[in-house]
Design a protein around this motif. Structure first.
Motif, mmCIF file in Angstrom:
data_model
loop_
_atom_site.group_PDB
_atom_site.id
_atom_site.type_symbol
_atom_site.label_atom_id
_atom_site.label_comp_id
_atom_site.label_asym_id
_atom_site.label_seq_id
_atom_site.Cartn_x
_atom_site.Cartn_y
_atom_site.Cartn_z
ATOM 1 N N SER A 358 37.767 54.953 20.056
ATOM 2 C CA SER A 358 37.849 55.851 18.895
ATOM 3 C C SER A 358 38.030 55.080 17.589
ATOM 4 C CB SER A 358 38.997 56.843 19.058
ATOM 5 O OG SER A 358 40.253 56.194 19.014
ATOM 6 N N MET A 359 38.439 53.803 17.685
ATOM 7 C CA MET A 359 38.674 53.028 16.473
ATOM 8 C C MET A 359 37.373 52.606 15.798
ATOM 9 S SD MET A 359 41.886 53.273 16.580
ATOM 10 C CE MET A 359 42.497 52.217 15.278
ATOM 11 N N GLU A 360 36.246 52.789 16.482
ATOM 12 C CA GLU A 360 34.955 52.427 15.877
ATOM 13 C C GLU A 360 34.691 53.253 14.623
ATOM 14 O OE1 GLU A 360 30.228 51.912 17.111
ATOM 15 O OE2 GLU A 360 31.665 52.724 18.556
ATOM 16 N N HIS A 361 35.032 54.518 14.675
ATOM 17 C CA HIS A 361 34.938 55.402 13.498
ATOM 18 C C HIS A 361 36.242 56.190 13.436
ATOM 19 C CE1 HIS A 361 30.754 54.346 13.028
ATOM 20 N NE2 HIS A 361 30.489 54.762 14.248
ATOM 21 N N TYR A 362 37.325 55.507 13.166
ATOM 22 C CA TYR A 362 38.645 56.120 13.292
ATOM 23 C C TYR A 362 38.808 57.303 12.343
ATOM 24 C CZ TYR A 362 43.680 56.458 13.927
ATOM 25 O OH TYR A 362 44.938 56.910 14.210
ATOM 26 N N ASN A 363 39.322 58.398 12.906
ATOM 27 C CA ASN A 363 39.465 59.659 12.161
ATOM 28 C C ASN A 363 38.123 60.230 11.721
ATOM 29 O OD1 ASN A 363 42.691 59.646 10.394
ATOM 30 N ND2 ASN A 363 42.201 59.272 12.534
ATOM 31 N N GLY A 364 37.034 59.672 12.237
ATOM 32 C CA GLY A 364 35.710 60.133 11.843
ATOM 33 C C GLY A 364 35.171 59.483 10.592
ATOM 34 N N PHE A 365 35.912 58.542 10.021
ATOM 35 C CA PHE A 365 35.480 57.903 8.778
ATOM 36 C C PHE A 365 34.533 56.730 9.043
ATOM 37 C CE2 PHE A 365 39.730 59.586 7.363
ATOM 38 C CZ PHE A 365 39.197 60.579 6.545
ATOM 39 N N GLN A 366 33.587 56.552 8.139
ATOM 40 C CA GLN A 366 32.637 55.445 8.198
ATOM 41 C C GLN A 366 33.085 54.340 7.247
ATOM 42 O OE1 GLN A 366 29.903 55.634 10.241
ATOM 43 N NE2 GLN A 366 30.362 57.725 10.892
ATOM 44 N N PHE A 367 32.554 53.131 7.464
ATOM 45 C CA PHE A 367 32.790 52.065 6.500
ATOM 46 C C PHE A 367 32.056 52.386 5.193
ATOM 47 C CE2 PHE A 367 33.857 49.306 10.174
ATOM 48 C CZ PHE A 367 35.065 48.815 9.689
ATOM 49 N N PRO A 368 32.545 51.859 4.060
ATOM 50 C CA PRO A 368 31.839 52.094 2.796
ATOM 51 C C PRO A 368 30.405 51.569 2.859
ATOM 52 C CG PRO A 368 34.004 51.120 2.408
ATOM 53 C CD PRO A 368 33.759 51.038 3.881
ATOM 54 N N SER A 369 29.530 52.273 2.188
ATOM 55 C CA SER A 369 28.151 51.797 2.104
ATOM 56 C C SER A 369 28.075 50.592 1.171
ATOM 57 C CB SER A 369 27.238 52.909 1.590
ATOM 58 O OG SER A 369 27.657 53.322 0.297
ATOM 59 N N THR A 370 27.044 49.809 1.341
ATOM 60 C CA THR A 370 26.829 48.634 0.491
ATOM 61 C C THR A 370 25.729 48.934 -0.512
ATOM 62 O OG1 THR A 370 27.516 47.131 2.252
ATOM 63 C CG2 THR A 370 26.201 46.190 0.465
ATOM 64 N N VAL A 371 26.027 48.693 -1.761
ATOM 65 C CA VAL A 371 25.049 48.931 -2.825
ATOM 66 C C VAL A 371 24.756 47.598 -3.506
ATOM 67 C CG1 VAL A 371 24.566 50.153 -4.974
ATOM 68 C CG2 VAL A 371 25.925 51.267 -3.169
ATOM 69 N N ILE A 372 23.490 47.233 -3.565
ATOM 70 C CA ILE A 372 23.072 45.993 -4.227
ATOM 71 C C ILE A 372 22.537 46.335 -5.614
ATOM 72 C CG2 ILE A 372 21.626 43.928 -4.087
ATOM 73 C CD1 ILE A 372 23.677 44.161 -1.849
#
Length: 373
Positions: A358-372
């Protein structure tokens, strides 16, 4: 998996997975169903909600729903997953004390009506984005007996809780009750009693002001077997029921939110030895599972019971670690394992059904997106 289970008793459970590539988490569905029924019997007539952040695997959630347990979500992503699975919104509560504003709005539009809070700002968000919702104030309580206390980050004081629920009513929200958490892996049943004593004081202060609460949410914290003595859920339930009967009005609704206690012992994480080395007087054993990929609680002090096919061999102390290029990727220090372990041998980490995958997307949250730019 029970922490003192010998490898011989695990063999029938593992026999269909001897050729499966490691690492993987294996869930005993029969054990999961039995644990669900244990909680439902212990809290017969009450409302049992699974804290799905502990294990959000759809197949696990489906079994829990089939057994008649409801759900506690910590984000709209979790709520959306449940609704897509066909779980009715009235069986979902949104009990994260701090929520992203858009998540509140989406949850409300999806039909969720019970929310928690522990601050004035959160109340304002709920009043604006979930008008008329039923709300429960998260009370800061002692976490004595907890392996992983939570009281620092969450909860309002008794004085604040009464004022906040009064404010909730003024904002058009519907005060439902009080909620608390005695800390994760709490092995002291009296922690729940002490928390309910604190909530009772708030309850009657509000009653004197004309605000009649309906429910107590005794949260989670129900412990699992990591090799230490711990109380059964029936013992904790008896303490909670006695406290409610003695301290609160007849007919008070009781809600509980087991997470770890419901799923931890249903899981075994299977990993393989990929390297071994002698460094600075210590034996290091490297496996293909990682503290950063499913075993993060090892970095927080949790120690998982471990079995191998060589358990009858003499033991030696090891530093058990993962494969990543990070020196902190250590799963357990000075763990006694068979001295003959070598390349390809499998380790079976028990009580790993909670807070691993469950820690892969803990609480259902995603990692921040990357903007170049």
């Amino acid at each position: 998996m029970i922490a003192n289970t010998p490898i011989q008793k695990l063999a029938p459970f593992l026999q269909n997975h001897t050729n499966r590539e490691t690492p993987f988490l294996l869930i005993d569905s029969n054990r999961l169903r039995a644990t669900c029924q244990t909680f439902l019997r212990a809290f017969s007539g009450d409302e049992v909600y699974f804290s799905m952040k502990a294990n959000s695997t759809p197949a696990v959630l489906k079994i829990i729903a089939q057994e008649g347990i409801r759900f506690d979500a910590a984000s709209y992503a979790e709520i959306d997953k449940l609704i897509r699975m066909g779980i009715p919104a009235e069986k979902i509560i949104f009990m994260a004390p701090t929520k992203i504003p858009a998540d509140i709005e989406r949850a409300y539009l999806s039909g969720v009506r019970v929310f928690s809070f522990d601050s004035a700002m959160e109340l304002q968000k709920l009043a604006s984005l979930a008008p008329g919702a039923r709300v429960m104030c998260r009370v800061a309580v002692g976490n004595e007996g907890s392996e992983w206390p939570l009281e620092r980050k969450f909860g309002a004081s008794a004085l604040e809780s009464a004022a906040l629920l009064t404010k909730a009513a003024q904002l058009g929200l519907k005060p439902l009750g009080l909620t608390f958490h005695v800390g994760s892996q709490n092995r002291n049943p009296r922690a729940w009693r002490a928390a309910i004593e604190q909530c009772a004081q708030i309850w009657y202060v509000l009653a004197d002001q004309g605000i009649q609460l309906e429910a107590i949410d005794a949260g989670g914290g129900f412990p699992s077997n990591y090799g230490k003595d711990y109380p059964a859920v029936e013992e904790i339930a008896a303490v909670i029921h006695q406290a409610l009967a003695q301290l609160l009005p007849p007919g008070t609704r009781l809600m509980v939110e087991p997470g770890r206690g419901l799923v931890a012992e249903c899981g075994v994480l299977v990993t393989s030895v990929i390297n071994r080395a002698h460094r600075a007087g210590q034996e290091w054993l490297y496996v293909d599972a990682s503290a950063y990929h499913g075993l993060v609680e090892a970095m927080q002090g949790f120690t998982f019971p471990i079995r191998t096919e060589k358990d009858l061999a003499p033991r030696a102390p090891f530093v058990l670690c993962g494969p990543t290029c990070d020196s902190t990727d250590v799963i357990q220090e000075n763990v006694l394992l068979p001295a003959t372990l070598g390349l390809g041998d499998r380790l079976y980490l028990l009580t790993t059904g909670a807070y691993t995958t469950s820690m892969e997307h803990y609480n259902g949250f995603q990692f921040p997106s990357t903007v170049i730019e």
